[in-house]
Motif scaffolding. Structure first.
Motif, mmCIF file in Angstrom:
data_model
loop_
_atom_site.group_PDB
_atom_site.id
_atom_site.type_symbol
_atom_site.label_atom_id
_atom_site.label_comp_id
_atom_site.label_asym_id
_atom_site.label_seq_id
_atom_site.Cartn_x
_atom_site.Cartn_y
_atom_site.Cartn_z
ATOM 1 N N PHE A 4 0.851 -1.196 0.000
ATOM 2 C CA PHE A 4 0.000 0.000 0.000
ATOM 3 C C PHE A 4 0.882 1.240 0.000
ATOM 4 C CE2 PHE A 4 -2.299 -3.457 1.936
ATOM 5 C CZ PHE A 4 -3.499 -3.433 1.235
ATOM 6 N N LEU A 9 -2.942 5.585 -0.590
ATOM 7 C CA LEU A 9 -3.736 5.900 0.605
ATOM 8 C C LEU A 9 -4.224 7.351 0.558
ATOM 9 C CD1 LEU A 9 -1.842 3.985 3.459
ATOM 10 C CD2 LEU A 9 -3.729 3.213 2.028
ATOM 11 N N ARG A 12 -7.212 7.629 -1.871
ATOM 12 C CA ARG A 12 -8.495 7.060 -1.442
ATOM 13 C C ARG A 12 -9.103 7.780 -0.240
ATOM 14 N NH1 ARG A 12 -8.357 1.051 0.763
ATOM 15 N NH2 ARG A 12 -10.136 1.855 1.886
ATOM 16 N N ARG A 20 -17.532 6.753 5.174
ATOM 17 C CA ARG A 20 -17.568 6.177 6.529
ATOM 18 C C ARG A 20 -18.854 6.519 7.264
ATOM 19 N NH1 ARG A 20 -12.511 5.592 9.437
ATOM 20 N NH2 ARG A 20 -10.699 5.693 8.070
ATOM 21 N N GLY A 43 -3.200 -1.651 11.464
ATOM 22 C CA GLY A 43 -3.006 -1.389 10.022
ATOM 23 C C GLY A 43 -3.320 0.071 9.735
ATOM 24 N N ALA A 48 -5.242 7.642 8.542
ATOM 25 C CA ALA A 48 -6.564 8.106 8.078
ATOM 26 C C ALA A 48 -7.650 7.892 9.132
ATOM 27 C CB ALA A 48 -6.947 7.379 6.792
ATOM 28 N N ASP A 67 1.429 -0.499 12.428
ATOM 29 C CA ASP A 67 1.546 -0.903 11.016
ATOM 30 C C ASP A 67 2.899 -1.595 10.865
ATOM 31 O OD1 ASP A 67 -0.293 0.240 8.453
ATOM 32 O OD2 ASP A 67 1.648 -0.616 7.903
ATOM 33 N N ASP A 69 4.665 -1.165 7.932
ATOM 34 C CA ASP A 69 5.341 -0.519 6.810
ATOM 35 C C ASP A 69 5.969 0.803 7.256
ATOM 36 O OD1 ASP A 69 6.094 0.790 4.487
ATOM 37 O OD2 ASP A 69 4.400 -0.005 3.337
ATOM 38 N N ALA A 97 0.322 -10.035 11.421
ATOM 39 C CA ALA A 97 0.074 -11.437 11.078
ATOM 40 C C ALA A 97 0.765 -12.372 12.062
ATOM 41 C CB ALA A 97 0.554 -11.709 9.653
ATOM 42 N N LEU A 116 -8.842 -2.844 6.675
ATOM 43 C CA LEU A 116 -7.927 -3.942 7.028
ATOM 44 C C LEU A 116 -8.634 -5.298 7.043
ATOM 45 C CD1 LEU A 116 -4.998 -4.670 8.182
ATOM 46 C CD2 LEU A 116 -6.158 -4.814 10.392
ATOM 47 N N LEU A 119 -8.482 -8.038 4.488
ATOM 48 C CA LEU A 119 -7.166 -8.638 4.209
ATOM 49 C C LEU A 119 -6.850 -9.814 5.115
ATOM 50 C CD1 LEU A 119 -4.941 -5.392 4.071
ATOM 51 C CD2 LEU A 119 -6.089 -6.525 2.167
HETATM 52 C C1 SAM Z 1 -5.693 -0.640 2.882
HETATM 53 S S1 SAM Z 1 -4.445 -0.067 3.935
HETATM 54 C C2 SAM Z 1 -5.384 0.895 5.118
HETATM 55 C C3 SAM Z 1 -4.565 1.919 5.830
HETATM 56 C C4 SAM Z 1 -5.332 2.864 6.752
HETATM 57 N N1 SAM Z 1 -6.002 2.141 7.818
HETATM 58 C C5 SAM Z 1 -6.336 3.670 5.965
HETATM 59 O O1 SAM Z 1 -7.541 3.509 6.171
HETATM 60 O O2 SAM Z 1 -5.885 4.494 5.123
HETATM 61 C C6 SAM Z 1 -4.028 -1.514 4.890
HETATM 62 C C7 SAM Z 1 -2.964 -1.229 5.920
HETATM 63 O O3 SAM Z 1 -2.673 -2.443 6.635
HETATM 64 C C8 SAM Z 1 -1.276 -2.539 6.800
HETATM 65 N N2 SAM Z 1 -0.921 -3.952 6.929
HETATM 66 C C9 SAM Z 1 -1.127 -4.950 6.028
HETATM 67 N N3 SAM Z 1 -0.627 -6.102 6.481
HETATM 68 C C10 SAM Z 1 -0.092 -5.836 7.695
HETATM 69 C C11 SAM Z 1 0.589 -6.619 8.673
HETATM 70 N N4 SAM Z 1 0.825 -7.922 8.471
HETATM 71 N N5 SAM Z 1 0.994 -6.021 9.801
HETATM 72 C C12 SAM Z 1 0.781 -4.699 10.015
HETATM 73 N N6 SAM Z 1 0.143 -3.903 9.133
HETATM 74 C C13 SAM Z 1 -0.282 -4.459 7.984
HETATM 75 C C14 SAM Z 1 -0.683 -1.902 5.551
HETATM 76 O O4 SAM Z 1 0.661 -1.504 5.707
HETATM 77 C C15 SAM Z 1 -1.651 -0.741 5.325
HETATM 78 O O5 SAM Z 1 -1.229 0.407 6.022
#
Ligand code: SAM
Length: 271
Positions: A4, A9, A12, A20, A43, A48, A67, A69, A97, A116, A119
């Protein structure tokens, strides 16, 4: 690094904000009256969720933004305040995870996440839910994709491509097989079985014709996902995205993407 980008981000976020459910955050505010309010955001990306929720929750707040990343974490705010709220923010780099058990849930009064839930896997969500239940902590999971897409003007291949995209959504996104479009339905089942009350509100993206860059990225993302699911159909998918891009360029394209917000709270009063 996750898949991502900060740019995605940012593209969107305005659409997310419009989509929301304010109602659910207001409902949480009436459950969570003590201040400072301690919130754990999973996440969190660039933040946001705190940008949307903090002004609605109001008062003094302490947020922990998790997060994995570092590119996103470095863009998270260290402090956020407005006329009726002040937030202290700490960022935590952690792989959700693998490190679910080290989340500081016992130190917070609300667990939240946006974009999140679709996913994660069923097992992961069940583990998170049982930790929240053991500590009587409510949750708000916003903006989970629910599998519905409507593109205007419509195209004979829309349904076929979105079918492939929805199969891709159920692939492994780092947590095992993803819940994808089933995320909210499953969350509802799991939290209800643990004695929580649950509420769902629609949060569909309604993407306007002027939001060209966002639409182009979305179509490119869907084409890539569809090609991964059906490599032998790459040419047909390419023609579809070409037609959609032409509609975007001419200003005639609008896209609705189905999302849902979900909250669950323990029957006993929250702290
Ligand atoms: C679709 S983005 C949403 C970000 C934010 N919550 C938003 O609404 O803009 C999904 C987020 O989950 C984080 N993410 C995905 N897999 C992850 C993991 N295994 N551990 C921590 N964060 C994770 C990504 O880095 C990303 O920031």
């Amino acid at each position: 690094m996750s898949g991502f980008s900060p740019d995605w981000l940012e593209l969107r976020e305005p659409c997310d904000t419009r989509a929301r459910s304010e109602e659910l955050v207001i409902a949480l505010r009436s459950l969570l009256v003590s201040r400072p309010l301690r919130v754990l955001d999973l996440g969190a990306g660039t933040g946001a969720n705190i940008r949307y929720m903090a002004p609605l929750l109001g008062g003094e707040q302490r947020w922990c933004l998790v997060d994995n990343d570092p590119r996103l974490i470095e863009r998270q705010p260290a402090i956020l305040e407005g006329a009726h709220f002040q937030c202290e923010v700490i960022s935590q780099q952690l792989d959700l995870a693998t490190d679910l058990s080290s989340l500081p849930i016992s130190q917070c009064q609300l667990v939240t996440a946006s974009a999140l839930l679709d996913l994660v896997s069923a097992d992961w969500l069940a583990s998170l839910a049982s930790r929240c239940a053991a500590l009587s902590v409510p949750v708000l999971f916003s903006l989970s994709y629910d599998g519905r897409v409507q593109c205007l003007p419509d195209d004979p291949d829309d349904e076929w491509v979105i079918g492939l995209v929805n199969r891709h959504q159920r692939g492994d996104k780092g947590f095992g097989p993803a819940l994808g479009p089933d995320a909210t339905r499953y969350a509802c089942e799991v939290f209800a079985a643990l004695g929580f009350q649950t509420r769902i509100a629609p949060s569909d993206w309604l993407i306007e014709s002027e939001e060209r860059a966002f639409q182009r990225e979305l179509i490119a993302g869907w084409s890539g996902a569809a090609r991964e699911m059906a490599p032998s159909e790459a040419a047909r998918i390419e023609r579809w995205s070409g037609r959609r891009d032409a509609d975007i360029a001419s200003g005639s394209s609008r896209i609705r993407v189905g999302h849902q917000d979900f909250m669950a709270w323990p029957t006993a009063p929250c702290e």
